[in-house]
Design a protein around this motif. Structure first.
Motif, PDB file in Angstrom:
ATOM      1  N   UNK A 123       1.884   2.334  -0.210  1.00 12.20           N
ATOM      2  CA  UNK A 123       1.364   1.408  -1.213  1.00 12.20           C
ATOM      3  C   UNK A 123       0.238   0.567  -0.612  1.00 12.20           C
ATOM      4  N   UNK A 124      -0.624   0.029  -1.493  1.00  6.64           N
ATOM      5  CA  UNK A 124      -1.701  -0.845  -1.038  1.00  6.64           C
ATOM      6  C   UNK A 124      -3.065  -0.357  -1.478  1.00  6.64           C
ATOM      7  N   UNK A 125      -4.116  -0.951  -0.901  1.00  2.00           N
ATOM      8  CA  UNK A 125      -5.479  -0.655  -1.320  1.00  2.00           C
ATOM      9  C   UNK A 125      -6.087   0.528  -0.585  1.00  2.00           C
ATOM     10  N   UNK A 139       0.249   0.226 -10.784  1.00  3.43           N
ATOM     11  CA  UNK A 139      -0.411  -0.724  -9.901  1.00  3.43           C
ATOM     12  C   UNK A 139      -0.594  -0.069  -8.537  1.00  3.43           C
ATOM     13  N   UNK A 140      -1.160  -0.833  -7.569  1.00  8.13           N
ATOM     14  CA  UNK A 140      -1.379  -0.262  -6.239  1.00  8.13           C
ATOM     15  C   UNK A 140      -0.116  -0.267  -5.397  1.00  8.13           C
ATOM     16  N   UNK A 141       0.962  -0.831  -5.921  1.00 11.02           N
ATOM     17  CA  UNK A 141       2.246  -0.817  -5.225  1.00 11.02           C
ATOM     18  C   UNK A 141       3.101   0.392  -5.604  1.00 11.02           C
ATOM     19  N   UNK A 142       2.501   1.341  -6.321  1.00 11.14           N
ATOM     20  CA  UNK A 142       3.148   2.600  -6.705  1.00 11.14           C
ATOM     21  C   UNK A 142       4.328   2.384  -7.642  1.00 11.14           C
ATOM     22  N   UNK A 143       4.180   1.439  -8.566  1.00 13.79           N
ATOM     23  CA  UNK A 143       5.197   1.197  -9.580  1.00 13.79           C
ATOM     24  C   UNK A 143       4.987   2.156 -10.738  1.00 13.79           C
TER      25      UNK A 143
END
Length: 523
Positions: A232-234, A453-457
């Protein structure tokens, strides 16, 4: 507690006199119900079907290949739950649509093709009815939980679901990076029963491969990886060692249920695969990271006429820029338009491949307006508007990081057949998403699930884009899904299978039936 309700449909087309009922000449229809669920997450394990709904009437429509009506009639179920109809003229390559009515409204829908009606000959056709404007679960889930699987619809309506990842090792590729192992498992979805069942396994476990239905009914599965990490992340969400990218392809032969595997010049992942009008397949770009070393500007052509299972040969012309996670559409002129995915933000957002007998040529596609270098977006030609493309979701890559997804990541690309295409801002998404399932379903485009989102939700949202340019919320999947297979079915429904759920990888599968399939039922 949320409940499951069951309903499916088996359709038998038979001569009325042979059944001993009715007096009309010619073949007829006989219906019986199976299962279909409502208002609950689709089951992760096989279970018993629920009770069938009570239908006021069933409307049967047989359509010819040109879309005209061959036969249509509304009938009421008998006391045994079956429906018998006669007086159907003989016909070939027909599409059968079945609509179930409750309180005078179309509430259930299913279809099958091709259907052949022959005078004096009994024919049996199976259909699995699903709730209109809602999601409905498959009668049986995948043989094992899987995400990032390859999928393709087959002639006759079945769907092949190949490979994917199925085993998790938390922090297996570093802190906060979950490692997943690929599987060779393959399943088949049967639209006649709603059941998913195992078929011949791949020779090599692979995930994130592409799958393309060939004109002769075979399926081409290209590349993929042996294992992957999710971070996860940018940064780049996918962590793949170059040695884990597979430099082989496999061809599935549905008749004998066998796979043939052959090597190819280079491994491919996050590439595009586009079926050309002449039956070849363009395999373009891909890679494991958005940089010079790990992203590709090479392309290959799969030629099914070379050897017993075809060959993959390199295209001499290089792409205009290195791309991965891009979208690709085949235009009315038979060219391939590559969209976004460029590793340099100053690179052209569009480029076009023109095929030839010798291979083909890539050229930068001039464009104006509001372009966006989107990675992991969905894109498709807009139904009834062949010179326009709808691009939805994805994340903008600015040359350093993948920006968080936003609802404004939506574009219309107009005049794609001209020398200068035009980008326009598209309708805002109901919620941010990327790596969503986007398919053409009848006269609409369906966007389902994906990461929110970028947190892989994972997301549950379903949206439908129509030819009038309207993007509307169309409900939710039964459970959050991302990295799932999304495949259009005969008649305009969409199968959503596997993927990453809110807690773990999913085994379940479900059908989305757009509200437009209710149609204009005869009174």
């Amino acid at each position: 507690m949320r409940k499951l309700i069951g309903c499916g449909l088996v359709v038998a087309l038979a001569g009325m006199l042979a059944c001993g009922v009715g007096t009309e000449d010619g073949p007829g229809l006989q219906l019986a119900f199976a299962r279909q669920p409502l208002d609950a997450p689709c089951p992760e394990l096989p279970g018993e079907p629920g009770s069938a709904p009570v239908l006021d009437a069933v409307e049967l429509t047989l359509l010819r290949a040109d879309g005209t009506v061959h036969f249509r009639k509304r009938v009421s179920p008998g006391s045994d739950g079956k429906v018998r109809v006669g007086g159907i003229a003989a016909g070939e390559d027909l599409t059968l649509e079945v609509r179930g009515l409750v309180s005078g409204q179309v509430a259930w829908y299913g279809s099958a093709a091709p259907v052949n009606i022959r005078q004096g000959v009994d024919t049996t056709v199976g259909i699995f009815l699903a709730a209109v404007g809602d999601v409905s679960c498959a009668a049986r889930p995948l043989q094992a939980p899987r995400a990032f699987l390859a999928a393709a619809g087959l002639p006759g309506g079945r769907v092949l679901l190949a490979g994917g990842v199925d085993r998790l090792q938390a922090d297996g590729c570093g802190p906060g990076c979950d490692a997943w192992q690929a599987t060779a498992a393959v399943d088949m979805y049967d639209p006649a029963t709603g059941i998913i069942y195992p078929v011949a396994r791949l020779h090599t476990p692979r995930a994130l491969a592409s799958a393309t239905l060939m004109p002769d009914g075979r399926v081409l599965v290209v590349g993929g990886v042996r294992q992957l990490g999710l971070q996860a992340g940018s940064g780049m969400f996918l962590q793949v060692a170059p040695g884990d990218v597979l430099a082989s392809f496999e061809v599935y032969l549905p008749g004998p249920d066998v796979w043939i595997e052959k090597t190819m010049p280079q491994g491919m992942v996050l590439h595009s695969a586009s079926l050309l009008p002449d039956g070849r397949v363009l395999l373009a770009g891909g890679g494991t990271a958005p940089d010079e070393e790990h992203a590709s500007n090479f392309a290959y052509l799969y030629d099914p006429g070379l050897g017993s299972a075809g060959e993959v040969v390199k295209v001499t012309s290089a792409m205009a820029t290195r791309r991965l996670g891009h979208a690709a559409v085949v235009t009315a002129a038979g060219k391939v338009l590559l969209i976004g995915g460029a590793i340099y933000p100053t690179a052209p957002p569009l480029e076009e491949f023109t095929p030839s007998a010798e291979g083909g040529v890539f050229l930068e596609k001039l464009s104006s307006g509001l372009p966006a270098n989107l990675m992991f977006a969905g894109a498709a030609i807009i139904p009834l508007r062949p010179d326009e493309v709808f691009v939805a979701g994805g994340r903008v890559y600015d040359g350093q990081v993948l920006q968080p997804p936003v609802t404004g990541n939506s574009r219309l690309i107009r005049r794609i057949s001209s020398d200068d295409a035009e980008w326009q801002e598209g309708p805002a998404l109901a919620s941010p998403r990327w790596l969503a399932g986007m398919v053409t379903a009848g006269r609409e485009l369906v966007l389902a699930g994906g990461f929110g989102d970028e947190q892989l939700t994972p997301s549950r949202e379903i949206e439908v884009f129509d030819p009038q340019g309207e993007l509307a919320a169309a409900g939710q999947t039964s459970v959050e899904r991302a990295g799932h297979a999304a495949v259009p079915l005969v008649g305009g429904q969409v199968l959503l299978a596997g993927g990453l759920g809110p807690q773990d990888v999913l085994r379940s599968a479900e059908l989305f039936t757009p509200a437009a399939l209710a149609g204009e039922s005869e009174q």
